[in-house]
Design an enzyme around this catalytic site. Structure first.
Site, PDB file in Angstrom:
ATOM      1  N   LYS A 120      46.440  33.228  70.773  1.00  0.00           N
ATOM      2  CA  LYS A 120      47.602  33.381  71.672  1.00  0.00           C
ATOM      3  C   LYS A 120      47.552  32.353  72.804  1.00  0.00           C
ATOM      4  CE  LYS A 120      48.520  38.288  70.832  1.00  0.00           C
ATOM      5  NZ  LYS A 120      47.686  38.721  69.709  1.00  0.00           N
ATOM      6  N   ASP A 129      43.554  34.607  66.256  1.00  0.00           N
ATOM      7  CA  ASP A 129      44.711  34.995  67.080  1.00  0.00           C
ATOM      8  C   ASP A 129      44.421  34.691  68.552  1.00  0.00           C
ATOM      9  OD1 ASP A 129      47.174  36.041  67.716  1.00  0.00           O
ATOM     10  OD2 ASP A 129      46.574  38.135  67.469  1.00  0.00           O
ATOM     11  N   GLY A 181      45.913  46.867  61.070  1.00  0.00           N
ATOM     12  CA  GLY A 181      44.645  47.149  61.739  1.00  0.00           C
ATOM     13  C   GLY A 181      44.157  48.532  61.408  1.00  0.00           C
ATOM     14  N   ARG A 182      44.404  49.453  62.348  1.00  0.00           N
ATOM     15  CA  ARG A 182      43.789  50.779  62.264  1.00  0.00           C
ATOM     16  C   ARG A 182      44.145  51.559  61.000  1.00  0.00           C
ATOM     17  NH1 ARG A 182      45.945  52.224  67.978  1.00  0.00           N
ATOM     18  NH2 ARG A 182      47.511  50.778  67.174  1.00  0.00           N
TER      19      ARG A 182
END
Ligand code: C5P
Length: 231
Positions: free
Chosen positions: A65, A63, A211-212
């Site tokens: 970006k 990622d 994610g988390r």
């Protein structure tokens, strides 16, 4: 990995430490076959971490970006391809030149797909106005997604709220990678436009980034199974 690993689920390795990332990957074992590595972990751990994941048979979404001059974007995409990444991200706000350079550079690597970010989820209409863009976020997301498709990108990143209109615009084949998903009853905060992974898939996401909700779960494998079986 095993045959039943659901590769539509991408786990975000948002760590600042290689050991912590690798410990989680080992703990998850065959329950995940696709990881996202962002700038935090890449900068902290270096490219060997990515090579290691690929060598273990995992797919990697790098990622990055990217938002740079086209020549530099092309170089970064080639570097991602050489590492064995499956997906790399570029900012569509950089315009057609940047996206076309990324797509062109990725041709050398048949397994590498380029996806475009549209309006980052933290931006509001007033942030867009501040940088001289009169359109609202929803309109701007679709405008940039159209530009990304015309530039040859393989897909886009889109929040749960944007997935439906994006799928309608882009047709059935392109990737729509959806972060900002949480599990019901979870304690993960900071998601302004959140929804469940299942709602994102139902609306047309090809992949979700989680994610988390997985990495901080007491039992990450159980959290992943919950996503895969749809409840
Ligand atoms: O919030 P969570 O830990 O699930 O975030 C996982 C990844 O999704 C992060 O790496 C972040 O870049 C991305 N994300 C996003 N937009 C959001 C929430 C998260 O792009 N609204």
């Amino acid at each position: 990995m095993n045959d039943t690993t659901d590769r539509r689920i991408i786990v975000a390795l948002d760590f600042d430490d290689r050991g912590a990332a690798e410990a989680l990957v080992a703990r998850i074992g065959g329950a995940c076959g696709f990881y996202k590595v962002g700038l935090e972990l890449l900068t902290a751990a270096g490219p060997d971490l990515v090579r290691g994941l690929v060598d273990q048979g995992h797919e990697v979404f790098l990622d990055l970006k990217l938002f740079e001059i086209p020549n530099s974007v092309a170089g970064a995409v080639r570097a991602a391809g050489a590492l064995g990444a499956s997906v790399v991200s570029v900012h569509s706000m950089g315009g057609t030149g940047i996206m076309a350079a990324a797509v062109d550079a990725a041709r050398e690597f048949p397994g590498l797909r380029v996806i475009a970010l549209t309006v980052v989820t933290s931006m509001t209409g007033s942030d867009l106005a501040d940088i001289g863009i009169g359109a609202g976020t929803d309109e701007q997301v679709l405008r940039l997604a159209r530009l990304a498709a015309e530039a040859g990108c393989d897909g886009v990143v889109g929040s749960p709220r944007e997935v439906g209109p994006l799928r309608k615009l882009l047709g059935p084949e392109r990737l729509i990678v959806t972060p900002g998903v949480t599990l019901p009853g979870g304690e993960v905060g900071g998601h302004a436009r959140s929804d469940t992974p299942w709602a994102a898939f139902a609306a047309g996401a090809s992949h979700v980034v989680v994610g988390r909700s997985v990495t901080r779960a007491a039992d990450p494998v159980a959290a992943l199974r919950r996503i895969a079986v749809g409840r």
